[in-house]
Design an enzyme around this catalytic site. Structure first.
Site, short mmCIF file in Angstrom:
data_model
loop_
_atom_site.label_atom_id
_atom_site.label_comp_id
_atom_site.label_asym_id
_atom_site.label_seq_id
_atom_site.Cartn_x
_atom_site.Cartn_y
_atom_site.Cartn_z
N CYS A 136 24.57 -11.89 -34.92
CA CYS A 136 24.39 -11.14 -33.68
C CYS A 136 25.72 -10.93 -32.99
O CYS A 136 26.20 -11.81 -32.28
CB CYS A 136 23.41 -11.87 -32.76
SG CYS A 136 23.09 -10.99 -31.22
N CYS A 139 25.56 -11.07 -29.26
CA CYS A 139 25.43 -12.44 -28.74
C CYS A 139 26.77 -13.17 -28.75
O CYS A 139 27.11 -13.86 -27.78
CB CYS A 139 24.45 -13.25 -29.60
SG CYS A 139 22.90 -12.43 -29.98
N ASP A 140 27.50 -13.04 -29.83
CA ASP A 140 28.64 -13.94 -30.07
C ASP A 140 30.01 -13.29 -30.08
O ASP A 140 31.02 -13.98 -30.22
CB ASP A 140 28.42 -14.69 -31.40
CG ASP A 140 27.14 -15.51 -31.39
OD1 ASP A 140 26.81 -16.06 -30.33
OD2 ASP A 140 26.48 -15.59 -32.43
#
Length: 318
Positions: A136, A139-140
């Site tokens: 992701c 996300c990261d």
């Protein structure tokens, strides 16, 4: 083996499952919700959620799911830990088995099992998951500001995530197995227009290198066989998602990828009284807000189904 009868059984606890629970509980259907193997769904591994209406400052994914759960509980949803390990949709009421032992009969079942990211299947990929390996980018990506990363994939998701990463990191290597992408033309154009994205065609991943964290990625040219190591600190996998629907395959119609087919404009499956919501039946949008909307549909469809069943049974008794 314990046996139990419920009106509405909800399988899964992401935005779709919890929204279905909120609507079903407010309708007096006393829903029972099983959280499954990843309580809260994919949002529990997401950091900032900034595109869900009603959170003007954004919210952390795990906190958002806590809020969803509290709202479902407020109206009386019975939220339980446990995995649905078998189903029998051959008759009515529908039967499911929990954790291989307890049996539940349900007048209506709402499937909200979501989808999980696909991985390459490398040992090093799993060993370094969360330590430089991610599925992701949104996300990261923040954790790799100013560094070099690689991303695997050739579809719209990979192109979108590569473009997203390019705004944060120093360099993005995009690894494409063939000599062309599957991504739409506009997404390919965005990739090509980003000066710090380098597309490596005919390239496959051999190994993710590093001890405690990612230190590089060994790749191989599929035409020449030449191998080299890319000096990256982050490795992102964007090769698609797999719906968590295998347990239903003997009864529910699905497409070739395992996504549940629903009657357009509804959450209805081919089995009366079984409804599918969220990413288990949506391979196009896969957003929290669309999942929540389909959860609402599932609860309303289940409510109507149960009401019609009750009328049928009353008429049969006359």
């Amino acid at each position: 083996m314990a046996k139990e009868r419920v009106k509405v059984l909800i399988i899964g606890s992401g935005p779709a499952g919890f929204t279905a629970a909120i609507y079903a509980a407010r309708a007096g259907m006393k829903p029972v919700l099983y959280q499954g193997g990843q309580p809260g769904g994919q949002l529990t591994i997401t950091t900032d959620v900034e595109n869900y209406p009603g959170y003007p400052e954004g919210i952390m994914g795990p906190q958002m799911m806590v809020d969803f759960q509290k709202q479902a509980e407020r109206f009386g949803t019975d939220i339980r830990s446990g995995m649905i390990t078998a189903v029998d949709f051959s008759g009515w009421p529908h039967k499911v088995t929990v954790d291989g032992k307890d049996e539940i009969e349900a007048e209506a079942v709402i499937i909200s099992t979501g989808a999980a990211a696909k991985w390459l299947g490398l040992e090093s990929e799993q060993r370094l998951n969360g330590r430089g390996v991610s599925a992701c980018a949104v996300c990261d990506g923040f954790f790799f500001r100013g560094q070099d990363v690689a991303i695997v994939g050739a579809g719209d998701t990979a192109a979108e995530e590569a473009t997203y990463l390019s705004k944060l990191v120093n360099k993005v290597y995009m690894l494409v197995r063939r000599d062309e992408m599957r991504a739409s033309k506009i997404m390919q154009q965005r990739v090509m227009n980003a000066p710090n994205i380098e597309v490596l065609w005919n390239t496959e991943t051999v190994e993710v290198e590093g001890g405690e964290e990612v230190e590089g990625v060994k790749v191989r040219n599929t035409q020449t066989g030449e191998e080299r190591v890319l000096p990256v600190q982050g490795f992102f996998v964007a090769i698609g998602h797999e719906p968590n629907t295998a347990i239903f395959k003997d009864y529910i119609d699905m497409d070739e990828s395992g996504y549940i087919k629903t009657i357009p404009g509804t959450s209805k499956t081919n089995v009366p009284g079984v409804f599918a919501t969220g990413d288990a039946q949506d391979k196009n949008y896969r957003q929290a807000v669309t999942a929540a909307g389909s959860g609402c549909m599932g609860a309303l469809d289940a409510e109507r189904f149960i009401a019609e069943k009750e009328v049928e049974m009353q008429e049969a008794e006359v």
